[in-house]
Structures are given as structure tokens and as C-alpha cells.
Design an enzyme around this catalytic site. Structure first.
Site, PDB file in Angstrom:
ATOM      1  N   ASN A  24       0.798  -1.157  -0.035  1.00  0.00           N
ATOM      2  CA  ASN A  24       0.067  -0.030  -0.047  1.00  0.00           C
ATOM      3  C   ASN A  24       0.772   1.268   0.196  1.00  0.00           C
ATOM      4  O   ASN A  24       2.008   1.047   0.342  1.00  0.00           O
ATOM      5  CB  ASN A  24      -0.909   0.061   1.172  1.00  0.00           C
ATOM      6  CG  ASN A  24      -0.227  -0.027   2.613  1.00  0.00           C
ATOM      7  OD1 ASN A  24       0.726   0.915   2.724  1.00  0.00           O
ATOM      8  ND2 ASN A  24      -0.608  -0.954   3.071  1.00  0.00           N
ATOM      9  N   GLY A  32      -2.461  -9.332   3.768  1.00  0.00           N
ATOM     10  CA  GLY A  32      -2.193 -10.141   2.511  1.00  0.00           C
ATOM     11  C   GLY A  32      -0.874 -10.353   2.188  1.00  0.00           C
ATOM     12  O   GLY A  32       0.041 -10.877   2.997  1.00  0.00           O
ATOM     13  N   VAL A  33      -0.385 -10.052   1.011  1.00  0.00           N
ATOM     14  CA  VAL A  33       0.927 -10.405   0.502  1.00  0.00           C
ATOM     15  C   VAL A  33       1.960  -9.555   1.133  1.00  0.00           C
ATOM     16  O   VAL A  33       3.166 -10.105   1.808  1.00  0.00           O
ATOM     17  CB  VAL A  33       1.206 -10.027  -0.928  1.00  0.00           C
ATOM     18  CG1 VAL A  33       2.622 -10.055  -1.463  1.00  0.00           C
ATOM     19  CG2 VAL A  33       0.116 -10.973  -1.743  1.00  0.00           C
ATOM     20  N   ASP A  34       1.590  -8.372   1.269  1.00  0.00           N
ATOM     21  CA  ASP A  34       2.446  -7.380   2.262  1.00  0.00           C
ATOM     22  C   ASP A  34       2.843  -7.828   3.304  1.00  0.00           C
ATOM     23  O   ASP A  34       4.067  -7.743   4.080  1.00  0.00           O
ATOM     24  CB  ASP A  34       1.517  -6.072   2.266  1.00  0.00           C
ATOM     25  CG  ASP A  34       2.629  -4.928   2.349  1.00  0.00           C
ATOM     26  OD1 ASP A  34       3.818  -5.002   2.173  1.00  0.00           O
ATOM     27  OD2 ASP A  34       1.952  -3.582   2.667  1.00  0.00           O
ATOM     28  N   SER A 122      -4.031  -6.444  -6.616  1.00  0.00           N
ATOM     29  CA  SER A 122      -5.285  -5.850  -6.296  1.00  0.00           C
ATOM     30  C   SER A 122      -6.382  -6.770  -6.061  1.00  0.00           C
ATOM     31  O   SER A 122      -7.647  -6.140  -5.791  1.00  0.00           O
ATOM     32  CB  SER A 122      -5.659  -4.709  -7.390  1.00  0.00           C
ATOM     33  OG  SER A 122      -4.938  -3.650  -7.131  1.00  0.00           O
ATOM     34  N   THR A 123      -6.299  -8.067  -6.311  1.00  0.00           N
ATOM     35  CA  THR A 123      -7.226  -9.067  -6.027  1.00  0.00           C
ATOM     36  C   THR A 123      -7.640  -9.427  -5.064  1.00  0.00           C
ATOM     37  O   THR A 123      -8.571 -10.271  -4.765  1.00  0.00           O
ATOM     38  CB  THR A 123      -6.808 -10.256  -7.068  1.00  0.00           C
ATOM     39  OG1 THR A 123      -5.742 -11.194  -6.484  1.00  0.00           O
ATOM     40  CG2 THR A 123      -6.665  -9.863  -8.558  1.00  0.00           C
ATOM     41  N   TYR A 126      -7.988  -5.323  -2.059  1.00  0.00           N
ATOM     42  CA  TYR A 126      -8.349  -4.057  -2.904  1.00  0.00           C
ATOM     43  C   TYR A 126      -9.466  -4.698  -3.877  1.00  0.00           C
ATOM     44  O   TYR A 126      -9.899  -3.785  -4.451  1.00  0.00           O
ATOM     45  CB  TYR A 126      -7.369  -3.532  -3.529  1.00  0.00           C
ATOM     46  CG  TYR A 126      -6.344  -2.832  -2.935  1.00  0.00           C
ATOM     47  CD1 TYR A 126      -6.545  -2.482  -1.509  1.00  0.00           C
ATOM     48  CD2 TYR A 126      -5.239  -2.254  -3.404  1.00  0.00           C
ATOM     49  CE1 TYR A 126      -5.811  -1.681  -0.757  1.00  0.00           C
ATOM     50  CE2 TYR A 126      -4.376  -1.638  -2.323  1.00  0.00           C
ATOM     51  CZ  TYR A 126      -4.744  -0.993  -1.194  1.00  0.00           C
ATOM     52  OH  TYR A 126      -3.835  -0.149  -0.573  1.00  0.00           O
TER      53      TYR A 126
HETATM   54  P1  ADP Z   1      -4.146  -6.060  -2.560  1.00  0.00           P
HETATM   55  O1  ADP Z   1      -4.210  -5.186  -1.494  1.00  0.00           O
HETATM   56  O2  ADP Z   1      -3.335  -5.559  -3.653  1.00  0.00           O
HETATM   57  O3  ADP Z   1      -5.519  -6.626  -2.966  1.00  0.00           O
HETATM   58  P2  ADP Z   1      -3.579  -8.575  -1.183  1.00  0.00           P
HETATM   59  O4  ADP Z   1      -2.296  -9.044  -0.625  1.00  0.00           O
HETATM   60  O5  ADP Z   1      -4.681  -8.440  -0.281  1.00  0.00           O
HETATM   61  O6  ADP Z   1      -3.235  -7.426  -2.380  1.00  0.00           O
HETATM   62  O7  ADP Z   1      -4.020  -9.751  -2.288  1.00  0.00           O
HETATM   63  C1  ADP Z   1      -3.526  -9.992  -3.687  1.00  0.00           C
HETATM   64  C2  ADP Z   1      -3.693 -11.281  -3.754  1.00  0.00           C
HETATM   65  O8  ADP Z   1      -2.784 -12.180  -3.358  1.00  0.00           O
HETATM   66  C3  ADP Z   1      -4.867 -12.051  -3.556  1.00  0.00           C
HETATM   67  O9  ADP Z   1      -5.433 -12.820  -4.747  1.00  0.00           O
HETATM   68  C4  ADP Z   1      -4.785 -12.933  -2.397  1.00  0.00           C
HETATM   69  O10 ADP Z   1      -5.303 -14.070  -2.292  1.00  0.00           O
HETATM   70  C5  ADP Z   1      -3.127 -13.256  -2.642  1.00  0.00           C
HETATM   71  N1  ADP Z   1      -2.374 -13.490  -1.482  1.00  0.00           N
HETATM   72  C6  ADP Z   1      -2.281 -13.279  -0.241  1.00  0.00           C
HETATM   73  N2  ADP Z   1      -1.390 -13.696   0.435  1.00  0.00           N
HETATM   74  C7  ADP Z   1      -0.462 -14.412  -0.595  1.00  0.00           C
HETATM   75  C8  ADP Z   1       0.884 -14.962  -0.498  1.00  0.00           C
HETATM   76  N3  ADP Z   1       1.194 -15.069   0.626  1.00  0.00           N
HETATM   77  N4  ADP Z   1       1.319 -15.420  -1.509  1.00  0.00           N
HETATM   78  C9  ADP Z   1       0.612 -15.205  -2.814  1.00  0.00           C
HETATM   79  N5  ADP Z   1      -0.502 -14.752  -2.996  1.00  0.00           N
HETATM   80  C10 ADP Z   1      -1.040 -14.186  -1.891  1.00  0.00           C
END
Ligand code: ADP
Length: 171
Positions: A24, A32-34, A122-123, A126
Site C-alpha cells: 500500500n 495479505g502479500v504485504d 489488487s485481487t 483491494y
Molecule cells: P491487494 O491489497 O493488492 O488486493 P492482497 O495481498 O490483499 O493485495 O492480495 C493480492 C492477491 O494475493 C490475492 O489474490 C490474495 O489471495 C493473494 N495472496 C495473499 N497472500 C499471498 C501470499 N502469501 N502469496 C501469494 N499470494 C497471496
């Protein structure tokens, strides 16, 4: 042309030159990923992000842009942080989502990265619909001129993997 591959799993486990973070604009962590990247990568990544906030990105990283830091303890050399747009029903923000992929590849080229792992930006939190997010991701990577040899999409669950596989097979 860049080779596009798909894997299902956790992006923090990927061995790649660069791993892309769905960050972000604060650059100071999130869910999530972050959250997973900072947890597994350790404090060096947050430290580097804080330094960016103290220098070039005083008011944060704008949506659609990308910037690199160390990957800390991740099995990668760099993390490329990019800020996806929040999905909106009223406004078409597709150009910003495409920009995330393009800008991340531009930063990867600057670094000399040859393999880059992307999440489905973003999936998650977001709210971008997975099929449209997959279409934009794959179309943009295919259309971008880059020295990156492999773009690996790392999809968290089976449904996301299948959606990307369908997109990759079409067009
Ligand atoms: P955003 O805020 O951009 O939507 P998110 O991190 O919430 O980012 O999610 C982006 C995508 O990554 C979603 O499809 C989510 O299911 C997926 N995701 C979440 N954690 C992980 C991970 N550790 N590795 C790979 N993909 C992930």
C-alpha cells in the site's frame, strides 16, 4: 519474448531474482502479500521502506508506481513494491493496474533481474475481480518490452490458479 509461468503457493517461498509486493502507498506494511513478505523477510525490508519514506517518497508511493528494496531473508534478491488500485465499480482504474505490472518490470530491468515473481495485484483486500485482474496481468506482461526472461505468477489458491491458466491459454 518473456516466458510466463504459473504456480500455486505462497509468494514468500519463491526463489526468484525479484518478488513483487502488493504494497500500500504507506510502504509500511499491511495485510495479505504485504504482511507475509514483511513477516517472512524480516525487519530489513521495513527498514528499507522507512528509508524510502524518509527520502524520495515522503508522502508514500503513488498507485501504479514501483520501487525496489532488499528482500531481507526471503529467497530472492529484491522485493519490488508496487501499489495496486482499489477496485471501483464507478471508475475504470485498469490503466493503474496495468501500470503496476509495467513499472515493476521497468524496475526489474534497472536491477538486472531475470526472474520475477508476481502476486495477483489488487485481487485481495483491494477487491479486484480475479478474472479481470488475471487478464490485465497477462496482457500487460505480454505487451511490455523487458529483459526479464521469466515472469512467474504465484497464485495463492486453486481458483486463482485456474483463472490465470484460462487467461494464459486464451489470446
Ligand atoms: P491487494 O491489497 O493488492 O488486493 P492482497 O495481498 O490483499 O493485495 O492480495 C493480492 C492477491 O494475493 C490475492 O489474490 C490474495 O489471495 C493473494 N495472496 C495473499 N497472500 C499471498 C501470499 N502469501 N502469496 C501469494 N499470494 C497471496
Amino acid at each position: 519474448m518473456v516466458r510466463i509461468t504459473l504456480v500455486q503457493g505462497d509468494i514468500t517461498a519463491e526463489h526468484a531474482d525479484a518478488v513483487v509486493n502488493a504494497a500500500n502507498s504507506s510502504l509500511l506494511g499491511g495485510g495479505g502479500v504485504d504482511g507475509a513478505i514483511h513477516r517472512r523477510g524480516g525487519p530489513e525490508i521495513l527498514e528499507a521502506c522507512r528509508a524510502l519514506r524518509a527520502s524520495h517518497y515522503g508522502s508514500g508511493l503513488p498507485t501504479g508506481r514501483a520501487v525496489a528494496t532488499t528482500a531481507g531473508r526471503l529467497p530472492a534478491r529484491w522485493v519490488i513494491h508496487t501499489v495496486g488500485p482499489v477496485w471501483s465499480r464507478e471508475e475504470d482504474r485498469s490503466a493503474l493496474l496495468a501500470s503496476c505490472y509495467r513499472e515493476s518490470l521497468r524496475v526489474a530491468d534497472e536491477l538486472g533481474a531475470r526472474t520475477v515473481a508476481f502476486p495477483a495485484i489488487s485481487t485481495g483486500i483491494y477487491g479486484w475481480p480475479m478474472d479481470d485482474g488475471a487478464r490485465i496481468a497477462i496482457e500487460t506482461v505480454r505487451a511490455t518490452k523487458t529483459a526479464v526472461e521469466e515472469v512467474r505468477f504465484v497464485l495463492f489458491d486453486d481458483a486463482a490458479y485456474r483463472t490465470f491458466a484460462t487467461q494464459l491459454a486464451s489470446a
